[in-house]
Write an enzyme that holds these catalytic residues in place. Sequence first.
Site, PDB file in Angstrom:
ATOM      1  N   THR A  17      40.857  32.436  34.108  1.00 29.24           N
ATOM      2  CA  THR A  17      41.052  31.040  33.734  1.00 29.24           C
ATOM      3  C   THR A  17      39.938  30.265  34.394  1.00 29.24           C
ATOM      4  O   THR A  17      39.291  30.780  35.300  1.00 29.24           O
ATOM      5  CB  THR A  17      42.430  30.557  34.259  1.00 29.24           C
ATOM      6  OG1 THR A  17      43.450  31.084  33.415  1.00 29.24           O
ATOM      7  CG2 THR A  17      42.575  29.071  34.284  1.00 29.24           C
ATOM      8  N   VAL A  26      52.574  31.149  25.890  1.00 32.28           N
ATOM      9  CA  VAL A  26      51.925  30.054  26.609  1.00 32.28           C
ATOM     10  C   VAL A  26      52.209  30.232  28.093  1.00 32.28           C
ATOM     11  O   VAL A  26      53.360  30.455  28.484  1.00 32.28           O
ATOM     12  CB  VAL A  26      52.464  28.693  26.119  1.00 32.28           C
ATOM     13  CG1 VAL A  26      51.957  27.568  26.999  1.00 32.28           C
ATOM     14  CG2 VAL A  26      52.063  28.453  24.660  1.00 32.28           C
ATOM     15  N   ASP A  53      51.018  29.021  32.330  1.00 29.57           N
ATOM     16  CA  ASP A  53      51.090  27.812  33.153  1.00 29.57           C
ATOM     17  C   ASP A  53      49.987  26.807  32.860  1.00 29.57           C
ATOM     18  O   ASP A  53      50.156  25.603  33.090  1.00 29.57           O
ATOM     19  CB  ASP A  53      51.001  28.197  34.640  1.00 29.57           C
ATOM     20  CG  ASP A  53      49.674  28.900  34.944  1.00 29.57           C
ATOM     21  OD1 ASP A  53      49.390  29.930  34.278  1.00 29.57           O
ATOM     22  OD2 ASP A  53      48.910  28.427  35.804  1.00 29.57           O
ATOM     23  N   GLY A 106      46.096  32.666  37.601  1.00 28.53           N
ATOM     24  CA  GLY A 106      46.882  33.837  37.958  1.00 28.53           C
ATOM     25  C   GLY A 106      47.887  34.155  36.872  1.00 28.53           C
ATOM     26  O   GLY A 106      47.787  33.651  35.750  1.00 28.53           O
ATOM     27  N   THR A 107      48.853  34.990  37.201  1.00 23.87           N
ATOM     28  CA  THR A 107      49.853  35.390  36.204  1.00 23.87           C
ATOM     29  C   THR A 107      50.780  34.201  35.923  1.00 23.87           C
ATOM     30  O   THR A 107      51.592  33.806  36.763  1.00 23.87           O
ATOM     31  CB  THR A 107      50.651  36.618  36.698  1.00 23.87           C
ATOM     32  OG1 THR A 107      51.123  36.356  38.015  1.00 23.87           O
ATOM     33  CG2 THR A 107      49.766  37.851  36.742  1.00 23.87           C
ATOM     34  N   GLY A 108      50.635  33.654  34.712  1.00 28.60           N
ATOM     35  CA  GLY A 108      51.260  32.374  34.396  1.00 28.60           C
ATOM     36  C   GLY A 108      52.767  32.363  34.469  1.00 28.60           C
ATOM     37  O   GLY A 108      53.373  31.356  34.870  1.00 28.60           O
TER      38      GLY A 108
HETATM   39  N1  ASP Z   1      47.261  31.426  34.369  1.00 32.73           N
HETATM   40  C1  ASP Z   1      46.675  31.934  33.158  1.00 32.73           C
HETATM   41  C2  ASP Z   1      47.779  32.293  32.197  1.00 32.73           C
HETATM   42  O1  ASP Z   1      48.781  32.829  32.622  1.00 32.73           O
HETATM   43  C3  ASP Z   1      45.788  33.112  33.361  1.00 32.73           C
HETATM   44  C4  ASP Z   1      44.856  33.031  34.551  1.00 32.73           C
HETATM   45  O2  ASP Z   1      44.846  32.076  35.268  1.00 32.73           O
HETATM   46  O3  ASP Z   1      44.114  33.964  34.800  1.00 32.73           O
HETATM   47  O4  ASP Z   1      47.616  32.093  31.016  1.00 32.73           O
END
Ligand code: ASP
Length: 294
Positions: free
Chosen positions: A164, A193, A195, A215-217
């Site tokens: 991201t 969708v 975060d 990160g992992t949304g």
């Molecule tokens: N947060 C983003 C999502 O989950 C992915 C990322 O930040 O790498 O879509």
Amino acid sequence: MSTSNERYALALHGGAGAVAGRNYDSVEQHLKKLATDCEALLAAGQSALDVVEVAVTELERSGLYVAGRGSAPNTAGYVELDASIMHGPDRKAGAVAALRDFINPIRVARGVMDKTPHVLLAGPGAGAFARKNSYEAVVEPGNYYVLPVGVTADELLDSNAHGTVGAVALDQSGALAAATSTGGTFGKLEGRVGDTPLIGPGTWADDTIAISCTGTGEQIIRSGGAVSIACAYKSGVTLEAAVQDMLDEVQRLGGDAGVIAVTHETAIATLYNSDGMKRASVSTAQALRVTTFA
Ligand code: ASP
């Protein structure tokens, strides 16, 4: 670092999906130039809101990150884009989710903020708004999207792989702003969708702090994300502790994440619990720093 009496601060991230052992030299060079250019804008008196939009626009266009041009397709085979932007002084915000084939989702998000009474437009409605307002569209998706730096074709199916981009800034008037944009996690379902387009978990700016998460949304959303950091910080928890508490919660829920934050007092935090986070930061109190793992 500036010699001006006026204070400003800036942090950029290119995602917390960095993989240990991979080379991100080209990304770091790009972040260095972009942070230098954005610092010049802040030093010249530009607003934090405009600067975070300019920064994310360039990050999206570069194709170096999993956002804009570097976005990966979902499992149905096409790219869906998420982005959001927030202005601290008046808490205005705009966002798009699951938007298809526009060059700069962050500009469309800013348009939602400036031209509609809404905060978030999603899917076909977001696309209709972008077309109606003549935002630049991707003409040939098959030729436009590219694999970002440090991503292998195998990882496109790995839902733990992600990236991201984001920017947070404090300008000389004391205003804070934040912006975040993503192509999402790899291997995501059609319509998923995370975060990033959510004002609260993914992006937050108020009178005292501006925050962009990566990160992992799913786990970021469930942790409360950026706004939980803002609440803790306002209640007197130190910036580092507030960010670390949120990261710990994401980890406890089974995810990983990174956060960039700047405060009204020019303090900057760039913390993560993944292997690394591509990032740059600079302020009137701190010389430019660009790194991924250190
Ligand atoms: N947060 C983003 C999502 O989950 C992915 C990322 O930040 O790498 O879509």
